[in-house]
Design a protein around this motif. Structure first.
Motif, mmCIF file in Angstrom:
data_model
loop_
_atom_site.group_PDB
_atom_site.id
_atom_site.type_symbol
_atom_site.label_atom_id
_atom_site.label_comp_id
_atom_site.label_asym_id
_atom_site.label_seq_id
_atom_site.Cartn_x
_atom_site.Cartn_y
_atom_site.Cartn_z
ATOM 1 N N VAL A 9 0.871 -1.178 0.000
ATOM 2 C CA VAL A 9 0.000 0.000 0.000
ATOM 3 C C VAL A 9 0.912 1.234 0.000
ATOM 4 O O VAL A 9 1.391 1.663 1.056
ATOM 5 C CB VAL A 9 -0.930 0.018 1.237
ATOM 6 N N ALA A 14 -2.189 8.235 -0.392
ATOM 7 C CA ALA A 14 -3.109 7.291 0.251
ATOM 8 C C ALA A 14 -3.772 7.937 1.463
ATOM 9 O O ALA A 14 -3.334 8.966 1.982
ATOM 10 C CB ALA A 14 -2.372 6.025 0.674
ATOM 11 N N ASP A 85 -7.257 3.399 3.135
ATOM 12 C CA ASP A 85 -6.454 2.416 2.397
ATOM 13 C C ASP A 85 -5.680 1.485 3.321
ATOM 14 O O ASP A 85 -5.521 0.294 3.035
ATOM 15 C CB ASP A 85 -5.457 3.146 1.483
ATOM 16 N N VAL A 125 -10.476 -2.349 3.865
ATOM 17 C CA VAL A 125 -9.165 -1.718 4.107
ATOM 18 C C VAL A 125 -8.091 -2.669 3.585
ATOM 19 O O VAL A 125 -8.092 -3.859 3.906
ATOM 20 C CB VAL A 125 -8.965 -1.440 5.613
ATOM 21 N N ARG A 126 -7.171 -2.145 2.782
ATOM 22 C CA ARG A 126 -6.257 -3.026 2.055
ATOM 23 C C ARG A 126 -5.213 -3.694 2.949
ATOM 24 O O ARG A 126 -4.809 -4.833 2.697
ATOM 25 C CB ARG A 126 -5.568 -2.237 0.935
#
Length: 339
Positions: A9, A14, A85, A125-126
């Protein structure tokens, strides 16, 4: 669930949330995220430990959003994590708090992590970075030698609060693993060693050696060393941990737990002498005292080193700040704060 090619990420542009963002590590991590070009940093904190001064310098920053919330209230987390993110999850009870309120510690350190993971799943949420601790190896005489990621947990001879804290971190790590296996939730666990640095507080049992020694020296008193001073501690500078959090987000690694420790361990006698030297009072020789049975003090048993090679392999991180340089920065900050 099929595994993605990369769990990276990138921080630039972000939207990242730091849970416990008003803490020592949290505020340093927020500063680092902003320096790396994050579009927005959300600080989620219940501010129960008086963290407002740690983030006062961010007042009015258009890239910072402060949400006063509680990780035990899932609806607050669900609302706050929309459009996020990545998350750095730092909120926790430490050993001294566990000693005063073990039920509260179990709630925050276990159920709180469950809630954070549920919010991650619900809002896609990554990646989650979870701050664990070298407490997962336990305390007491069994803790010695090289502590690597598969070192077992030792409980014999340690204070109950310390073992409760370590066990709660083990549970938090396993909840992350469970979420990865069931829902594909990417995560990295960072096992912090004892943190120190600017904005240091009085709530960490081991870091108390530093601040109490500095306080005594400023009063012109001889600093105290518990026992013969041969106890080993392994500290890590707060700025190095802030970097580790960002590198863990940006690395393709997932489903891994790694140690994040400082360059080398130090004995309590070496530490106290170094604080005295950096405070300009090397003449104040340490006074050896017996442990106070009314205080939670963590004993390490034999000499140990928390090995951080796996962090270099997984996320490219290794510590940069020596104990001498980190202490110099901390003491300069404390002196400036009281002048």
């Amino acid at each position: 669930m099929a595994h993605k090619d990369s769990a990276a990420v990138p921080v630039k542009d972000a939207r990242i949330m730091v849970i416990g963002g008003a803490s020592l590590v949290g505020s340093a991590t927020v500063d680092e995220l902003l320096a790396r070009g994050a579009r927005e940093v959300v600080i989620f904190d219940n501010l129960s430990f008086g963290g407002q001064p740690n983030i006062a310098h961010l007042d009015g920053n258009p890239k910072v959003k402060v949400v006063q919330g509680d990780i035990l209230k899932l609806h607050q987390l669900l609302a706050a994590t929309e459009g996020v993110d990545g998350i750095v999850h730092l909120a926790a009870y430490m050993t001294l708090n566990f000693d005063r309120d073990p039920w509260g510690g179990i709630d925050v350190n276990v159920r709180g992590v469950q809630n954070v993971l549920e919010a991650c799943r619900a809002n896609k949420v990554r990646k989650l970075i979870f701050s664990s601790s070298n407490a997962v190896y336990g305390y007491g005489p069994g803790v010695k030698g090289d502590l690597v990621e598969d070192t077992p947990f030792h409980a014999a001879g340690a204070p109950p609060a310390a073992i409760l804290y370590g066990a709660s971190k083990i549970m938090g790590e396993q909840l992350c693993r469970d979420s990865f296996r069931k829902h594909g939730q990417d995560y990295v666990v960072l096992r912090y060693s004892t943190v120190y640095g600017e904005r240091q507080h009085y709530r960490a049992a081991n870091a108390l050696y530093i601040v109490e020694t500095h306080d005594a020296i400023k009063r012109g008193e001889r600093p105290k060393v518990i026992g013969d001073g041969s106890e080993t501690k392994h500290f890590v500078y707060v700025g190095d941990l802030a970097r580790a959090n960002i590198m863990a987000l940006e690395a393709p690694a997932t489903d891994v737990a790694v140690n994040t420790s400082g360059p080398e361990p130090v004995t309590t006698l070496e530490l106290v002498k170094l604080v005295a030297e950096l405070s300009g009072r090397p003449d104040l020789q340490p006074e050896h005292v017996q442990p106070d049975p009314t205080k939670v003090r963590l004993t390490s048993g034999g000499a140990f080193e928390i090995v951080h090679k796996a962090a270099k392999d997984a996320i490219g991180w290794e510590p940069q700040v020596t104990m001498r340089e980190g202490l110099r920065r901390l003491l300069a900050w404390r002196d400036a704060a009281t002048n």
